[in-house]
Scaffold this active site. Structure first.
Site, PDB file in Angstrom:
ATOM      1  N   PHE A  68      -0.539  20.947 -10.745  1.00  0.00           N
ATOM      2  CA  PHE A  68      -0.111  19.904 -11.669  1.00  0.00           C
ATOM      3  C   PHE A  68       1.330  20.048 -12.111  1.00  0.00           C
ATOM      4  O   PHE A  68       1.963  19.070 -12.502  1.00  0.00           O
ATOM      5  CB  PHE A  68      -1.029  19.908 -12.909  1.00  0.00           C
ATOM      6  CG  PHE A  68      -0.704  20.984 -13.914  1.00  0.00           C
ATOM      7  CD1 PHE A  68       0.303  20.817 -14.855  1.00  0.00           C
ATOM      8  CD2 PHE A  68      -1.398  22.183 -13.918  1.00  0.00           C
ATOM      9  CE1 PHE A  68       0.602  21.816 -15.778  1.00  0.00           C
ATOM     10  CE2 PHE A  68      -1.104  23.176 -14.834  1.00  0.00           C
ATOM     11  CZ  PHE A  68      -0.103  22.989 -15.769  1.00  0.00           C
ATOM     12  N   LYS A 104      -4.142  17.244  -0.877  1.00  0.00           N
ATOM     13  CA  LYS A 104      -5.035  17.170  -2.028  1.00  0.00           C
ATOM     14  C   LYS A 104      -4.214  17.532  -3.257  1.00  0.00           C
ATOM     15  O   LYS A 104      -3.978  18.696  -3.556  1.00  0.00           O
ATOM     16  CB  LYS A 104      -6.210  18.144  -1.857  1.00  0.00           C
ATOM     17  CG  LYS A 104      -7.479  17.756  -2.642  1.00  0.00           C
ATOM     18  CD  LYS A 104      -7.314  17.693  -4.151  1.00  0.00           C
ATOM     19  CE  LYS A 104      -7.223  19.063  -4.785  1.00  0.00           C
ATOM     20  NZ  LYS A 104      -7.153  18.955  -6.313  1.00  0.00           N
ATOM     21  N   GLU A 161      -5.772  16.975  -9.681  1.00  0.00           N
ATOM     22  CA  GLU A 161      -6.491  15.876 -10.315  1.00  0.00           C
ATOM     23  C   GLU A 161      -5.966  15.582 -11.719  1.00  0.00           C
ATOM     24  O   GLU A 161      -6.328  14.572 -12.321  1.00  0.00           O
ATOM     25  CB  GLU A 161      -7.984  16.194 -10.380  1.00  0.00           C
ATOM     26  CG  GLU A 161      -8.381  17.369 -11.249  1.00  0.00           C
ATOM     27  CD  GLU A 161      -8.399  18.691 -10.489  1.00  0.00           C
ATOM     28  OE1 GLU A 161      -9.127  19.603 -10.914  1.00  0.00           O
ATOM     29  OE2 GLU A 161      -7.658  18.817  -9.492  1.00  0.00           O
ATOM     30  N   CYS A 178       6.100  28.397 -12.603  1.00  0.00           N
ATOM     31  CA  CYS A 178       5.914  29.749 -12.082  1.00  0.00           C
ATOM     32  C   CYS A 178       7.237  30.507 -12.062  1.00  0.00           C
ATOM     33  O   CYS A 178       7.250  31.707 -11.794  1.00  0.00           O
ATOM     34  CB  CYS A 178       5.294  29.713 -10.689  1.00  0.00           C
ATOM     35  SG  CYS A 178       6.312  28.928  -9.446  1.00  0.00           S
ATOM     36  N   GLU A 186       0.014  35.959 -17.180  1.00  0.00           N
ATOM     37  CA  GLU A 186       0.625  34.629 -17.169  1.00  0.00           C
ATOM     38  C   GLU A 186      -0.148  33.726 -18.123  1.00  0.00           C
ATOM     39  O   GLU A 186      -1.324  33.424 -17.902  1.00  0.00           O
ATOM     40  CB  GLU A 186       0.594  34.040 -15.759  1.00  0.00           C
ATOM     41  CG  GLU A 186       1.276  32.688 -15.685  1.00  0.00           C
ATOM     42  CD  GLU A 186       1.324  32.139 -14.273  1.00  0.00           C
ATOM     43  OE1 GLU A 186       2.382  31.648 -13.863  1.00  0.00           O
ATOM     44  OE2 GLU A 186       0.298  32.208 -13.579  1.00  0.00           O
TER      45      GLU A 186
END
Length: 497
Positions: free
Chosen positions: A165, A189, A192, A298, A398
């Site tokens: 995302f 893909k 979502e 990241c 993280e």
């Protein structure tokens, strides 16, 4: 299976929002009858679209279309594939402003940040357009009497990309142009949580006449779609970006099935501030690194390693808190916003809970951003905390939010030892005026992307995005020549005539 996010709780929550179609075999397909989840504006909580939860059957249709298109696409001369990629660049440029706004609304990040993301994605497309040069092989004449050897590159086949995302436009564009340019066909893909930028990219692909139907396919969904791609025997390679534990799972399952895999995982990046650092330069860089995109990168610098004695530590604590306190929290579309919403209320709750655990465990909260969560429950202000325990969750895990942990050490050796004690090895930076300190840092730190007086050391597309340790499962990174190596197989031919 997302990068540092959470699936929306509402299932079939808004029937009035448009249903996003899959894109398979060159056509848009509405997946009526499937369960859906809501794609929610993280700033307002408004449902923007309904995302179909595709499963193995829908994934199978996309993979079959990609397999059927492979012979035609791979036989196209590399220069024609390069021209198709250049045509894709033009289509994306025509949609650049729309794509930027869509990234901001769908993911939440500021317009400036979204524009930078789209620009980086376009760089990958431009880099991949050099494929006739990048795919060239090697020859060696006369390795023995009358014997010559040549190495050529050929496409891997059908490749799948499972993207997160936090960069809904850039990361699909890390993979798509290189995969297509190398002669592969592609199934995407997207996350979502914010799939609409990927849908817009799909419309750009659809507009390129030289990309045949089936060469590119888009499948919306969550866990079942991911599992469908990992389990499908006709998928030859998988590119993934997400949490470290999910990256490891993807890598293990793909490898067990004989698929080539690159799985980019998480990070806990440290920014070392030396006693001689120019704070007028370092502080803005640290603010942007730690709190840009609400820390949902990241490459975010989520730990500030302060080198020096008590006087220096006190000084830097004050400077960091003062700078962070001036940052404005709000919706990404607002030009005054510095810290955007988190991608979902669940993501915000997870980070806020981590702040609470840190405080209970003895961390010193210098600035606590847990206040008004906003209309969608997604706002979290900049938070600065001293990690007294250098092996705590605050220092090592993280947390993926606007949270900066301070680790205080006496010298550069101790700073490097702390950095190298992480299981991650994605990125890091040092702020210093000393060439000797910078050189020691560059040589000794175990991470793949380093900055010297740069807060976010993101490589341009011509270089690999090179995480180490638990930040990568697989041997080949995204972008640069690693992308060409990943999306091609080498074949060596030895001949005597």
């Amino acid at each position: 299976m997302e990068s540092e996010g959470a699936t929306p709780k509402s299932i079939n929550g808004s029937q009035r929002a448009p249903l996003l179609p899959n894109y398979v075999g060159g056509a848009w397909r509405l997946m009526n009858g499937l369960e859906t989840i809501d794609d929610v504006d993280p700033a307002s909580g408004e449902t923007l679209a309904r995302v179909p939860l595709s499963g193995a059957a829908e994934v199978g249709e996309a993979v079959a279309a990609a397999r059927a298109a492979l012979p035609q696409w791979r036989e196209l001369p590399p220069q024609r594939r390069a021209r198709a990629v250049l045509a894709l660049r033009e289509e994306l440029l025509a949609r650049r402003d729309e794509l930027t706004r869509l990234v901001s609304v769908d993911m939440g990040k500021t317009l400036e940040d979204a524009a930078g993301e789209v620009g980086r994605g376009l760089e990958s497309v431009e880099s991949a357009a050099a494929i006739p040069h990048l795919m060239k092989g090697e020859t060696l004449e006369g390795v023995a009497a009358g014997v010559d050897v040549e190495m050529v590159r050929q496409p891997v086949g059908v490749v799948a990309a499972i993207t997160p995302f936090n960069f809904p436009a850039m990361i699909p564009l890390w993979f798509l142009p290189y995969a297509l340019a190398c002669g592969n066909t592609f199934v995407l893909k997207p996350s979502e949580l914010d799939p609409r930028p990927a849908a817009l990219i799909s419309s750009a692909v659809h507009a390129v006449e030289d990309i045949p139907p089936g060469a590119f396919n888009l499948v919306h969904g969550a866990h079942d779609a991911v599992n469908g791609l990992l389990d499908h025997p006709e998928v030859d390679a998988v590119s993934f970006v997400g949490q470290a534990k999910t990256a490891r799972m993807v890598a293990e399952r793909a490898a067990a099935a004989g698929k080539r895999v690159q799985a980019l995982g998480g990070a806990k990046n440290s920014l070392i501030v030396m006693p001689d650092a120019d704070l007028s330069q370092a502080l803005p860089a640290i603010m942007g690194s730690a709190f840009g995109a609400a820390g949902q990168r990241c490459l975010a610098g989520s730990v500030c390693v302060v080198v020096g004695g008590s006087e220096r530590r006190t000084e830097l604590r004050g400077e960091l808190v003062a700078a962070a306190s001036e940052l404005r929290v709000g919706r990404g579309e607002d030009a005054e916003t510095d810290v955007c919403p988190l991608v979902s209320a669940a993501a915000r709750e997870r980070v806020a809970a981590a702040i609470g655990r840190a405080a209970e465990a003895g961390a010193k909260l210098l600035l606590d951003g847990r206040g008004d969560a906003g209309p969608a429950g997604t706002l979290l202000g900049p938070t600065v905390a001293v990690a007294v325990d250098h092996e705590s969750e605050l220092a090592r895990e993280e947390l993926f939010g606007p949270l900066l942990s301070l680790v205080e050490v006496d010298d550069l050796d101790a700073a490097i030892a702390f950095v190298n004690g992480s299981r991650y090895g994605n990125a890091g930076a040092i702020f210093t005026r000393s060439g000797a300190a910078a050189r020691q840092y560059r040589r000794e730190v175990k991470a793949g992307m380093l900055g010297v007086n740069i807060g976010v050391p993101a490589p341009v597309a011509w270089f690999p995005f090179s995480g180490w340790g638990d930040s990568l499962d697989g041997d080949l990174h995204a972008n640069g020549m690693d992308a060409v190596d990943f999306y091609t197989r080498k074949k060596v031919v030895t001949s005597r005539w």
